[in-house]
Design a protein around this motif. Sequence first.
Motif, mmCIF file in Angstrom:
data_model
loop_
_atom_site.group_PDB
_atom_site.id
_atom_site.type_symbol
_atom_site.label_atom_id
_atom_site.label_comp_id
_atom_site.label_asym_id
_atom_site.label_seq_id
_atom_site.Cartn_x
_atom_site.Cartn_y
_atom_site.Cartn_z
ATOM 1 N N TRP A 428 -20.523 1.967 -61.136
ATOM 2 C CA TRP A 428 -19.262 1.422 -60.629
ATOM 3 C C TRP A 428 -19.326 -0.113 -60.565
ATOM 4 C CZ3 TRP A 428 -14.458 2.998 -59.892
ATOM 5 C CH2 TRP A 428 -14.194 4.371 -59.827
ATOM 6 N N PHE A 429 -20.537 -0.667 -60.481
ATOM 7 C CA PHE A 429 -20.703 -2.118 -60.345
ATOM 8 C C PHE A 429 -21.085 -2.780 -61.674
ATOM 9 C CE2 PHE A 429 -21.587 0.039 -56.419
ATOM 10 C CZ PHE A 429 -20.949 -0.715 -55.462
ATOM 11 N N GLU A 430 -21.224 -1.979 -62.713
ATOM 12 C CA GLU A 430 -21.701 -2.482 -64.000
ATOM 13 C C GLU A 430 -20.557 -2.850 -64.948
ATOM 14 O OE1 GLU A 430 -25.058 -2.936 -65.429
ATOM 15 O OE2 GLU A 430 -25.150 -3.157 -63.259
ATOM 16 N N PRO A 431 -20.675 -3.999 -65.659
ATOM 17 C CA PRO A 431 -19.697 -4.320 -66.705
ATOM 18 C C PRO A 431 -19.668 -3.207 -67.757
ATOM 19 C CG PRO A 431 -21.117 -6.206 -66.229
ATOM 20 C CD PRO A 431 -21.702 -5.039 -65.499
ATOM 21 N N GLY A 432 -18.495 -2.847 -68.175
ATOM 22 C CA GLY A 432 -18.363 -1.809 -69.187
ATOM 23 C C GLY A 432 -18.230 -0.415 -68.621
ATOM 24 N N TYR A 433 -18.414 -0.258 -67.317
ATOM 25 C CA TYR A 433 -18.277 1.076 -66.707
ATOM 26 C C TYR A 433 -17.195 0.992 -65.619
ATOM 27 C CZ TYR A 433 -22.555 2.238 -69.183
ATOM 28 O OH TYR A 433 -23.490 2.462 -70.161
ATOM 29 N N GLY A 434 -17.597 0.990 -64.353
ATOM 30 C CA GLY A 434 -16.619 0.819 -63.283
ATOM 31 C C GLY A 434 -15.731 2.006 -63.028
ATOM 32 N N SER A 435 -16.172 3.203 -63.411
ATOM 33 C CA SER A 435 -15.385 4.405 -63.141
ATOM 34 C C SER A 435 -16.284 5.608 -63.355
ATOM 35 C CB SER A 435 -14.169 4.499 -64.068
ATOM 36 O OG SER A 435 -14.598 4.594 -65.417
ATOM 37 N N LEU A 436 -15.791 6.777 -62.975
ATOM 38 C CA LEU A 436 -16.552 7.994 -63.217
ATOM 39 C C LEU A 436 -16.521 8.335 -64.711
ATOM 40 C CD1 LEU A 436 -15.373 10.297 -60.283
ATOM 41 C CD2 LEU A 436 -17.643 9.300 -60.575
ATOM 42 N N PRO A 437 -17.606 8.915 -65.226
ATOM 43 C CA PRO A 437 -17.570 9.359 -66.630
ATOM 44 C C PRO A 437 -16.486 10.408 -66.837
ATOM 45 C CG PRO A 437 -19.807 9.418 -65.731
ATOM 46 C CD PRO A 437 -18.898 9.183 -64.573
ATOM 47 N N ASP A 438 -15.935 10.448 -68.011
ATOM 48 C CA ASP A 438 -14.930 11.457 -68.329
ATOM 49 C C ASP A 438 -15.528 12.856 -68.149
ATOM 50 O OD1 ASP A 438 -13.150 9.481 -68.949
ATOM 51 O OD2 ASP A 438 -13.560 9.540 -71.114
ATOM 52 N N GLY A 439 -14.792 13.706 -67.463
ATOM 53 C CA GLY A 439 -15.246 15.077 -67.282
ATOM 54 C C GLY A 439 -16.335 15.251 -66.256
ATOM 55 N N TRP A 440 -16.587 14.242 -65.439
ATOM 56 C CA TRP A 440 -17.656 14.338 -64.427
ATOM 57 C C TRP A 440 -17.357 15.454 -63.437
ATOM 58 C CZ3 TRP A 440 -22.449 13.156 -63.380
ATOM 59 C CH2 TRP A 440 -22.904 13.171 -62.075
ATOM 60 N N THR A 441 -18.334 16.356 -63.230
ATOM 61 C CA THR A 441 -18.141 17.500 -62.331
ATOM 62 C C THR A 441 -19.235 17.574 -61.276
ATOM 63 O OG1 THR A 441 -19.361 18.936 -63.871
ATOM 64 C CG2 THR A 441 -16.943 18.857 -64.088
ATOM 65 N N GLY A 442 -19.892 16.453 -61.025
ATOM 66 C CA GLY A 442 -20.989 16.453 -60.059
ATOM 67 C C GLY A 442 -20.517 16.718 -58.642
ATOM 68 N N LEU A 443 -21.459 17.074 -57.764
ATOM 69 C CA LEU A 443 -21.129 17.365 -56.372
ATOM 70 C C LEU A 443 -20.641 16.127 -55.636
ATOM 71 C CD1 LEU A 443 -24.113 19.694 -55.402
ATOM 72 C CD2 LEU A 443 -21.769 20.350 -55.899
ATOM 73 N N VAL A 444 -21.086 14.948 -56.092
ATOM 74 C CA VAL A 444 -20.632 13.690 -55.514
ATOM 75 C C VAL A 444 -19.808 12.962 -56.563
ATOM 76 C CG1 VAL A 444 -21.352 11.440 -54.636
ATOM 77 C CG2 VAL A 444 -22.596 13.509 -53.956
ATOM 78 N N ALA A 445 -18.588 12.590 -56.210
ATOM 79 C CA ALA A 445 -17.692 11.909 -57.152
ATOM 80 C C ALA A 445 -17.083 10.697 -56.482
ATOM 81 C CB ALA A 445 -16.600 12.862 -57.623
ATOM 82 N N PRO A 446 -17.853 9.582 -56.386
ATOM 83 C CA PRO A 446 -17.326 8.393 -55.707
ATOM 84 C C PRO A 446 -16.083 7.863 -56.404
ATOM 85 C CG PRO A 446 -19.352 7.879 -56.915
ATOM 86 C CD PRO A 446 -19.205 9.360 -56.923
ATOM 87 N N ALA A 447 -15.061 7.584 -55.607
ATOM 88 C CA ALA A 447 -13.777 7.172 -56.164
ATOM 89 C C ALA A 447 -13.667 5.664 -56.343
ATOM 90 C CB ALA A 447 -12.640 7.656 -55.261
ATOM 91 N N GLY A 448 -14.710 4.934 -56.032
ATOM 92 C CA GLY A 448 -14.666 3.485 -56.177
ATOM 93 C C GLY A 448 -15.963 2.878 -55.701
ATOM 94 N N GLU A 449 -16.033 1.540 -55.706
ATOM 95 C CA GLU A 449 -17.263 0.849 -55.335
ATOM 96 C C GLU A 449 -17.675 1.150 -53.898
ATOM 97 O OE1 GLU A 449 -17.103 -3.311 -56.088
ATOM 98 O OE2 GLU A 449 -16.790 -3.088 -58.261
ATOM 99 N N GLU A 450 -16.704 1.246 -53.002
ATOM 100 C CA GLU A 450 -17.030 1.466 -51.596
ATOM 101 C C GLU A 450 -17.732 2.812 -51.401
ATOM 102 O OE1 GLU A 450 -14.835 1.621 -47.209
ATOM 103 O OE2 GLU A 450 -13.745 0.911 -48.989
ATOM 104 N N GLU A 451 -17.204 3.872 -51.995
ATOM 105 C CA GLU A 451 -17.820 5.190 -51.865
ATOM 106 C C GLU A 451 -19.164 5.237 -52.594
ATOM 107 O OE1 GLU A 451 -15.309 8.439 -52.870
ATOM 108 O OE2 GLU A 451 -13.635 7.752 -51.629
#
Length: 736
Positions: A428-451
């Motif tokens: 979430w803090f890295e250039p080129g990313y900053g979001s969840l991967p497409d199709g992410w189904t993990g138990l933890v799904a942070p919705a932004g930098e704070e989470e």
Amino acid sequence: MRELRHAAGLTMEQLAEASGVSARAISDMERGHSRAPQTRTLAALARGLGLEPEQLGELEGEARQQRSQAGGRPRLCELPRAISDFVGRADELDRMRRHALAGLGPAPVAVVHGQPGLGKTALAVRLADQLRDRYPGGLLYLDMRGTDAEPVATGDALLRLLRALEVGSRRIAETDDERSSQLRAVLRDRRCLLVLDNAGSEAQVRPLLPSEGESLAVVTSRRVLGGLEGVERIALTPLAPHESAALLRAIAVQAADPRAAAEVEAVARYCGHLPLALRIAGTRLATRPAWTVEHLVTRLADADRRLANLSTGDIGVATAFALSHAQLGKPARELFRRLAHVPGVDFAATLASVLTGAHLDDAPDGLDELVDLGLLQPSGPDRYRFHDLIRLFAGERLRNEEPPGTRAATAKRMSDWLLTTAIVAGRWFEPGYGSLPDGWTGLVAPAGEEEADAWLQAERANWLGALRSASRGGQYQLVVDVAEAMHWYSDKYVRSGYWYEVYGLSRAAAAQLPDRRQEVTHVNYFSWAATHCRGRPDEGAEIALDAHRVAVELGDVKEQAWALRYAGDAWRHAGDDERGLAACREALRLFDVAGDHDGYVQAQLGVARGISNLGRYHEAITECFAVLEQIELRPVAARPALSARVCAHTIATEALAESGRWAEALGEAELALPFAAEYGYAGYLGELHLTIGRARMALGRRDEARPSLRIAVELLIEKRYRGRSELAQRSLAELG
């Protein structure tokens, strides 16, 4: 008794009020139904009758004669032997005394609960001993055997208590409900203290509790017994360190030697400040005069043998834990032992789900069962932790109950999940990313930098432990991927020493992989960690030069630039500002050649910092404004841009302050505060508040300066900020 009462001109009710002994008990004595009253009951009656000591002696003689004629009938439900070296629990005892004396509403009931070995029974007995004089109707104790395979049946408990209260066998009711009513009636009329020890459930003890009157019931249990209403709950925790040391000194003469203070503290730590463990450890010392405390420390230091060493005679810490463990259902037993895999101190329910493969919604049920039996402790919202000794017990159960292959597979599943989630959160803090991967189904799904930040901090000890495990297991690319995902996130906690370990592991892992460009990147990261996180600039410079050499061999201009940037930082931190400035200027040129815009503004900040340190404040301010301009002109990624913007403003405010341009410094610092708050690094915030406070003082706004200076003192508490912190404190002192 009847003759004495008549001679005193008292009715039964008047004598009951004067003595505290119920009218029913007095009636039983006068009619011969209570043939062997207790000594403390006779003493209370003697006070109510105003008897002389000789008359009391006659009464006690009559009672002894009746006991002899009755064949020495034993007393029932007597308290266990009190502990003479009881230590601590002053607050808990005070709470229960105040609860007993409240005098409002139903009869008081206190529930003392907590994990095995905390001294719940000892506390209840201590309270009873302290309040002995307040309860002339008797002190009664009953072990409910709640951890046994067959706890004491409620009907049997009622029978024992009624008999102990001298209710004749022919008068005891037939059914449990009737006996419960009968017990409540007796306790209402007498002032008794009832200790129901080791209760197994609410249903077991509820029929035994007084409803009205001045009797007090103290229930101890490993369970919370949340179904009991209107009770005072006393949750026991391990002893404080000084209390643990005091208990060891009270038991063993070796521990009382002041020269052994450090070793006594070590024994207390190994015992987890658990009273049962401390008492066993102290007893082992006391019964082995040839042992020193250091000898015991050596034995307890072996984690694999610690539980075995914490046993003596027929008691042991592991035995106490096993009684609770035996009450767990099969799923909870599996969860309990597998939680021993968790590398950190605490964990969330999601990790429990990963370890067992259970659905996330079902995980809290098993955790609640462990908490209810005192085998696990809550540690904040949705977090849990083991006591250190219970963790060792869980580890023993894991080794004994699961084959090596299953253990290894479970540990790897947990480790892989932790590290995969850490990568997703870090990016979430890295250039080129900053979001969840497409199709992410993990138990933890942070919705932004704070989470993402919240998860990385909460589970830091766990993902760090998993990173070590992956490194040992040869998962080199996974180790490198985790460290890479933390690159820009680590700037938020730049002074945290654990990054030195993270990038030390990634450097070593990258060296095992064929991609040498990847290796030189992580050597550079390790240089940064040595300088900024561990405060070892000489080491940081040496590592950076090694990275530069390899980058030159590979023809990698970008990594050459980063190596020089990190070397420049290291030399500047070591006090060689001229050399550091030269390195940053060369890095700036190479970043421009390589087209690394993120690196370019970072190198330009290094130039600005170096110029400012050399006292060329006007040039430094100009350079800082040039950085802010480049952030707008170049395609700098979001996180690096925020980092550069905060740093540029901070350097500029300091240079303006040192130039005496206080109004400009204040404006610049106030402009920078929102960016610094968003970035979240305490060092920048502390520096800005320091400048704001000093500027307001210089501008005559002294009342407004004080809050900012206080914040600066709070934020600049680390040793590396000592000079700035002292400046803030001196400024506060000037305000008076």
